[in-house]
Scaffold this motif. Structure first.
Motif, PDB file in Angstrom:
ATOM      1  N   LEU A 110       1.594  -5.693   8.258  1.00  0.00           N
ATOM      2  CA  LEU A 110       2.636  -6.668   8.569  1.00  0.00           C
ATOM      3  C   LEU A 110       4.006  -6.011   8.687  1.00  0.00           C
ATOM      4  CD1 LEU A 110       1.461  -9.486   6.143  1.00  0.00           C
ATOM      5  CD2 LEU A 110       0.912  -9.210   8.570  1.00  0.00           C
ATOM      6  N   PHE A 111       4.305  -5.121   7.735  1.00  0.00           N
ATOM      7  CA  PHE A 111       5.568  -4.384   7.757  1.00  0.00           C
ATOM      8  C   PHE A 111       5.329  -2.987   7.205  1.00  0.00           C
ATOM      9  CE2 PHE A 111       6.996  -8.821   7.417  1.00  0.00           C
ATOM     10  CZ  PHE A 111       7.877  -8.876   8.482  1.00  0.00           C
ATOM     11  N   GLU A 112       6.142  -2.047   7.654  1.00  0.00           N
ATOM     12  CA  GLU A 112       6.072  -0.672   7.170  1.00  0.00           C
ATOM     13  C   GLU A 112       7.468  -0.207   6.786  1.00  0.00           C
ATOM     14  OE1 GLU A 112       4.960   3.734   8.972  1.00  0.00           O
ATOM     15  OE2 GLU A 112       3.838   1.969   9.660  1.00  0.00           O
ATOM     16  N   SER A 113       7.581   0.438   5.622  1.00  0.00           N
ATOM     17  CA  SER A 113       8.892   0.914   5.176  1.00  0.00           C
ATOM     18  C   SER A 113       9.284   2.180   5.933  1.00  0.00           C
ATOM     19  CB  SER A 113       8.872   1.185   3.675  1.00  0.00           C
ATOM     20  OG  SER A 113       8.185   2.385   3.399  1.00  0.00           O
ATOM     21  N   SER A 114      10.574   2.480   5.884  1.00  0.00           N
ATOM     22  CA  SER A 114      11.049   3.684   6.580  1.00  0.00           C
ATOM     23  C   SER A 114      10.721   4.947   5.795  1.00  0.00           C
ATOM     24  CB  SER A 114      12.562   3.592   6.795  1.00  0.00           C
ATOM     25  OG  SER A 114      13.247   3.696   5.552  1.00  0.00           O
ATOM     26  N   GLY A 115      10.637   4.835   4.449  1.00  0.00           N
ATOM     27  CA  GLY A 115      10.434   6.019   3.627  1.00  0.00           C
ATOM     28  C   GLY A 115      11.694   6.863   3.474  1.00  0.00           C
ATOM     29  N   ASN A 116      12.817   6.356   3.949  1.00  0.00           N
ATOM     30  CA  ASN A 116      14.085   7.085   3.863  1.00  0.00           C
ATOM     31  C   ASN A 116      14.436   7.351   2.406  1.00  0.00           C
ATOM     32  OD1 ASN A 116      17.081   7.280   3.532  1.00  0.00           O
ATOM     33  ND2 ASN A 116      17.050   7.168   5.758  1.00  0.00           N
ATOM     34  N   PHE A 117      14.684   8.623   2.059  1.00  0.00           N
ATOM     35  CA  PHE A 117      14.899   9.011   0.662  1.00  0.00           C
ATOM     36  C   PHE A 117      16.324   9.501   0.432  1.00  0.00           C
ATOM     37  CE2 PHE A 117      13.033  11.417  -3.171  1.00  0.00           C
ATOM     38  CZ  PHE A 117      12.850  10.246  -3.884  1.00  0.00           C
ATOM     39  N   GLU A 168       0.831  -1.204   0.000  1.00  0.00           N
ATOM     40  CA  GLU A 168       0.000   0.000   0.000  1.00  0.00           C
ATOM     41  C   GLU A 168       0.870   1.260   0.000  1.00  0.00           C
ATOM     42  OE1 GLU A 168      -3.604  -1.807   2.776  1.00  0.00           O
ATOM     43  OE2 GLU A 168      -2.056  -0.519   3.664  1.00  0.00           O
ATOM     44  N   ARG A 169       0.528   2.180  -0.874  1.00  0.00           N
ATOM     45  CA  ARG A 169       1.173   3.497  -0.866  1.00  0.00           C
ATOM     46  C   ARG A 169       0.380   4.394   0.076  1.00  0.00           C
ATOM     47  NH1 ARG A 169       1.116   3.912  -7.371  1.00  0.00           N
ATOM     48  NH2 ARG A 169      -1.069   3.741  -6.838  1.00  0.00           N
ATOM     49  N   PHE A 170       1.017   4.920   1.093  1.00  0.00           N
ATOM     50  CA  PHE A 170       0.238   5.690   2.062  1.00  0.00           C
ATOM     51  C   PHE A 170       0.879   7.004   2.463  1.00  0.00           C
ATOM     52  CE2 PHE A 170       3.206   3.710   4.910  1.00  0.00           C
ATOM     53  CZ  PHE A 170       3.259   4.502   6.040  1.00  0.00           C
ATOM     54  N   GLY A 171       1.993   7.364   1.839  1.00  0.00           N
ATOM     55  CA  GLY A 171       2.617   8.624   2.221  1.00  0.00           C
ATOM     56  C   GLY A 171       3.685   9.036   1.237  1.00  0.00           C
ATOM     57  N   ASP A 172       4.388  10.086   1.575  1.00  0.00           N
ATOM     58  CA  ASP A 172       5.487  10.588   0.759  1.00  0.00           C
ATOM     59  C   ASP A 172       6.820  10.149   1.354  1.00  0.00           C
ATOM     60  OD1 ASP A 172       3.865  11.959  -1.083  1.00  0.00           O
ATOM     61  OD2 ASP A 172       3.617  13.627   0.332  1.00  0.00           O
ATOM     62  N   PRO A 173       7.834   9.928   0.502  1.00  0.00           N
ATOM     63  CA  PRO A 173       7.841  10.044  -0.958  1.00  0.00           C
ATOM     64  C   PRO A 173       6.955   8.991  -1.644  1.00  0.00           C
ATOM     65  CG  PRO A 173      10.079  10.050  -0.074  1.00  0.00           C
ATOM     66  CD  PRO A 173       9.169   9.599   1.025  1.00  0.00           C
ATOM     67  N   PHE A 174       6.441   9.347  -2.801  1.00  0.00           N
ATOM     68  CA  PHE A 174       5.559   8.489  -3.587  1.00  0.00           C
ATOM     69  C   PHE A 174       6.245   7.166  -3.908  1.00  0.00           C
ATOM     70  CE2 PHE A 174       4.059   7.276  -7.907  1.00  0.00           C
ATOM     71  CZ  PHE A 174       2.739   6.974  -7.572  1.00  0.00           C
ATOM     72  N   ILE A 175       5.549   6.063  -3.713  1.00  0.00           N
ATOM     73  CA  ILE A 175       5.987   4.670  -3.881  1.00  0.00           C
ATOM     74  C   ILE A 175       7.232   4.328  -3.059  1.00  0.00           C
ATOM     75  CG2 ILE A 175       4.940   4.511  -6.171  1.00  0.00           C
ATOM     76  CD1 ILE A 175       7.788   4.276  -7.323  1.00  0.00           C
ATOM     77  N   VAL A 176       7.541   5.138  -2.072  1.00  0.00           N
ATOM     78  CA  VAL A 176       8.650   4.840  -1.166  1.00  0.00           C
ATOM     79  C   VAL A 176       8.099   4.536   0.229  1.00  0.00           C
ATOM     80  CG1 VAL A 176      10.789   5.681  -0.105  1.00  0.00           C
ATOM     81  CG2 VAL A 176      10.239   6.255  -2.492  1.00  0.00           C
ATOM     82  N   LYS A 177       7.261   5.419   0.738  1.00  0.00           N
ATOM     83  CA  LYS A 177       6.634   5.174   2.043  1.00  0.00           C
ATOM     84  C   LYS A 177       5.495   4.172   1.843  1.00  0.00           C
ATOM     85  CE  LYS A 177       6.330   5.899   6.465  1.00  0.00           C
ATOM     86  NZ  LYS A 177       7.333   5.311   7.373  1.00  0.00           N
ATOM     87  N   MET A 178       5.694   2.928   2.303  1.00  0.00           N
ATOM     88  CA  MET A 178       4.795   1.828   1.981  1.00  0.00           C
ATOM     89  C   MET A 178       4.414   1.028   3.232  1.00  0.00           C
ATOM     90  SD  MET A 178       4.649   1.999  -1.402  1.00  0.00           S
ATOM     91  CE  MET A 178       3.949   0.404  -1.817  1.00  0.00           C
ATOM     92  N   LYS A 179       3.286   0.322   3.126  1.00  0.00           N
ATOM     93  CA  LYS A 179       2.893  -0.668   4.118  1.00  0.00           C
ATOM     94  C   LYS A 179       2.566  -1.977   3.411  1.00  0.00           C
ATOM     95  CE  LYS A 179       0.863   2.453   7.604  1.00  0.00           C
ATOM     96  NZ  LYS A 179      -0.387   2.830   8.331  1.00  0.00           N
ATOM     97  N   LEU A 180       2.955  -3.086   4.018  1.00  0.00           N
ATOM     98  CA  LEU A 180       2.535  -4.407   3.554  1.00  0.00           C
ATOM     99  C   LEU A 180       1.400  -4.851   4.459  1.00  0.00           C
ATOM    100  CD1 LEU A 180       5.982  -6.141   2.891  1.00  0.00           C
ATOM    101  CD2 LEU A 180       4.632  -4.677   1.378  1.00  0.00           C
ATOM    102  N   ALA A 181       0.228  -5.073   3.862  1.00  0.00           N
ATOM    103  CA  ALA A 181      -0.981  -5.283   4.656  1.00  0.00           C
ATOM    104  C   ALA A 181      -1.666  -6.599   4.315  1.00  0.00           C
ATOM    105  CB  ALA A 181      -1.955  -4.126   4.431  1.00  0.00           C
ATOM    106  N   HIS A 182      -2.458  -7.084   5.257  1.00  0.00           N
ATOM    107  CA  HIS A 182      -3.251  -8.296   5.120  1.00  0.00           C
ATOM    108  C   HIS A 182      -4.737  -7.921   5.106  1.00  0.00           C
ATOM    109  CE1 HIS A 182      -4.841 -12.206   7.185  1.00  0.00           C
ATOM    110  NE2 HIS A 182      -4.998 -12.250   5.874  1.00  0.00           N
ATOM    111  N   TRP A 183      -5.430  -8.341   4.031  1.00  0.00           N
ATOM    112  CA  TRP A 183      -6.862  -8.116   3.879  1.00  0.00           C
ATOM    113  C   TRP A 183      -7.571  -9.459   3.725  1.00  0.00           C
ATOM    114  CZ3 TRP A 183      -9.316  -3.152   2.604  1.00  0.00           C
ATOM    115  CH2 TRP A 183      -8.437  -2.065   2.638  1.00  0.00           C
TER     116      TRP A 183
END
Length: 213
Positions: free
Chosen positions: A35-42, A6-21
């Motif tokens: 399940l996991f969340e990216s750091s979004g470090n650019f 899931e894309r949920f923040g900036d930077p675009f396609i960098v700040k991400m979440k891996l989710a279970h639906w």
């Protein structure tokens, strides 16, 4: 069930979440967990800056679900390449809950399965590994993995290799260690673009791969 990036923040396609639906009918979906969340470090410094492509497989030997996903470094693009997602590595995580009921997590990272520099072929580019899908044939495990020549501008690409292609890796066990099959890679499904193969075994014993072209 669906595992999604899931894309949920900036930077675009960098700040991400891996989710279970989950869904009862495939039409209406309920989000269960992150399940996991990216750091979004650019800055290019963090190997877990952007997370993509979560894929669960059940390890019958250990009675644990294995979650494979791709983790990228990320920084602004420049004239040398596309750096929003580069040097992709395949991460393996295992369910903390034993048995089939551990399907929905939580998951714990246990190591890197594939990463740049592991006997790479010329078709593997700046992007590193961009996908991973494992399947079993007899006592052996195989996995399609992808890469992209994202350091080569479109107008300069000579089509010697697919700009985005796939290869095979193999292992004796789902947990690895995994080896890239460079002697036969890349697997030429398309001359231009092959992405995200998913493999199914048919009732007649044959295997098919569904791919993005």
């Amino acid at each position: 069930h669906m595992f999604v990036a899931e894309r949920f923040g900036d930077p675009f396609i960098v700040k991400m979440k891996l989710a279970h639906w989950k869904s009862k009918d495939g039409l209406e979906w309920e989000r269960l967990s992150t399940l996991f969340e990216s750091s979004g470090n650019f800055t290019g410094e963090d190997k877990f800056a952007s997370l993509w492509s979560p894929m669960p497989f059940y390890n019958r030997d250990k009675k644990r679900w294995n979650m494979f996903y791709v983790a990228y470094r990320s920084k602004p693009n420049d004239s040398t390449g596309w750096y929003w997602a580069y040097e992709g590595r395949v991460i393996r995580a295992i369910s903390k809950v034993k048995g089939y009921k551990g399907f929905g997590g939580p998951y714990e990272n246990v190591g890197v399965v594939l990463e740049p520099g592991m006997n790479d072929g010329l078709w593997e580019g700046l992007q590193g590994t961009d996908s991973f899908y494992a399947y079993q044939v007899g006592d052996k495990w195989y996995a399609f993995y992808g890469s992209c020549l994202s350091e080569i501008p479109w107008e300069k690409w000579d089509k010697t290799y697919p700009r985005m292609g796939v290869g095979l890796a193999t292992a004796d066990k789902l947990a690895g260690p995994w080896r890239k099959m460079t002697e036969i890679n890349p697997i030429r499904i398309s001359d231009i673009w092959t992405e995200n193969p998913i493999v199914y075994k048919l009732k007649n014993g044959k295997y098919i791969a569904l791919v993005d072209l």
